[in-house]
Design an enzyme around this catalytic site. Structure first.
Site, short mmCIF file in Angstrom:
data_model
loop_
_atom_site.label_atom_id
_atom_site.label_comp_id
_atom_site.label_asym_id
_atom_site.label_seq_id
_atom_site.Cartn_x
_atom_site.Cartn_y
_atom_site.Cartn_z
N GLY A 230 45.06 70.53 8.41
CA GLY A 230 45.91 69.74 9.29
C GLY A 230 46.06 68.32 8.78
O GLY A 230 46.39 68.09 7.61
N GLY A 258 55.94 76.46 11.32
CA GLY A 258 56.50 76.50 9.98
C GLY A 258 55.77 75.62 8.98
O GLY A 258 56.07 75.68 7.78
N ASP A 261 53.68 77.83 6.57
CA ASP A 261 54.56 78.52 5.63
C ASP A 261 55.09 77.54 4.58
O ASP A 261 55.21 77.89 3.41
CB ASP A 261 55.73 79.16 6.37
CG ASP A 261 55.27 80.14 7.44
OD1 ASP A 261 54.25 80.82 7.21
OD2 ASP A 261 55.93 80.23 8.49
#
Length: 319
Positions: A230, A258, A261
């Site tokens: 993160g 997203g 990804d």
């Protein structure tokens, strides 16, 4: 049949994004977009100039036509996407939030993609790609898609291709937490590169430090583990090197969907282009940071020039 840099597979859905914040049942206006972890990766790679293909099934309906049209516009190869007259395409609705994660409701049970089985697997198509990217979502959708995933992984390993695996855990799609852990790890340990988030790594391995999570998979034969931390960046570990790559500063998080990804897009593209591990992870951090600064699942993914410009920004210090 064209040569591909990367092939992936899974379920795509039409996504209706709320135009204003608030509970989904109170929203009157939505914007239609495309959703799907694997399509996100294919789109991101294509925008960077790589040849990406996506395999799936869609329904013979407006949503299926929309999915095919959007992917064609993004120059994603869809030769291995079949239209199934019997079942519909899935869709989802997503809330708009000012901070944090949006609420997402799925309407995917019995979708055309959920009936993509091993009988649909085309060896020739996958053989034309030099890398396979997988997520854990097809493992959870149905027994059909799980069998397809096993076939794809086995074939690509047999012919000497590299495989990356993002667990992308979806607990609500599994019958039990234990089943999710066992099957996900069964696939993960056969991949070359495993890319969990830190919380996913804790669930799957029982360890709570990046080093221990990475060692769990490396001990089982995985070549590289990269753990998404993160706002702390990402930790990577292979058989010969490890480290933490700092994140890019994000002043305003608009939507976190997203981001993982996007990270995969950066890392996989970097490895295919023979960047160092640190450089590839840094590219992943950059695209992940761009992703959270836009509302759509893949709206923030850059082209090559945009990525180059963004990566000139100094990375932040991690406390």
């Amino acid at each position: 049949m064209q040569k591909l840099d990367v092939v992936t597979f899974g379920e795509a859905m039409a996504m209706f994004m709320a135009e204003t914040p608030g509970p989904l049942h109170e929203i009157e206006h939505f914007t239609r977009e495309l959703a799907g972890a694997e399509t996100n990766v294919a789109i991101g790679l294509s925008r960077l100039g790589l040849k990406a293909g996506w395999a799936s099934k869609v329904g013979s309906d407006a949503f299926g036509q929309f999915i095919m049209k959007r992917l064609t516009e993004e120059n994603v190869d869809i030769e291995h996407v079949y239209t199934d007259e019997r079942f519909p395409s899935g869709f989802q609705i997503k809330s708009k939030v000012l901070t944090g994660d949006p609420e997402v409701q799925y309407f995917r049970r019995g979708s055309a993609a959920s009936f993509m089985g091993v009988e649909d697997f085309q060896k020739e198509y996958f053989s034309n790609a030099r890398h396979l990217h997988m997520t854990g979502i097809p493992l959870a959708i149905s027994s059909h898609t799980r069998a397809f995933a096993y076939a794809a992984l086995s074939h690509m390993k047999e012919i000497g291709r590299t495989v990356s695996f993002d667990p992308n855990l979806r607990p609500t799609l599994w019958t039990s937490k234990q089943e999710m852990i066992e099957i996900t790890n069964k696939i993960a340990q056969k991949a070359d590169y495993v890319l969990p988030g830190i919380s996913e790594g804790e669930i799957l391995t029982g360890f709570n430090t990046p080093q221990d999570i990475a060692s769990f998979y490396l001990d089982k034969g995985v070549k590289l583990v990269v753990i998404k931390l993160g706002d702390k960046g990402a930790f990577y570990k292979s058989g010969i090197e490890e480290g933490v790559v700092k994140p890019y500063e994000v002043k305003e998080v608009i939507d976190t969907v997203g981001a993982g990804d996007g990270f995969a897009v950066g890392l996989v593209s970097g490895l295919l282009e023979n960047l160092s591990l640190q450089e590839a992870v840094l590219r992943g951090n950059a695209i992940g940071a761009l992703a959270v600064q836009s509302a759509g699942d893949n709206d923030g993914y850059p082209n090559r020039q945009q990525l180059s410009e963004y990566m000139k920004i100094p990375i932040q210090e991690v406390n």
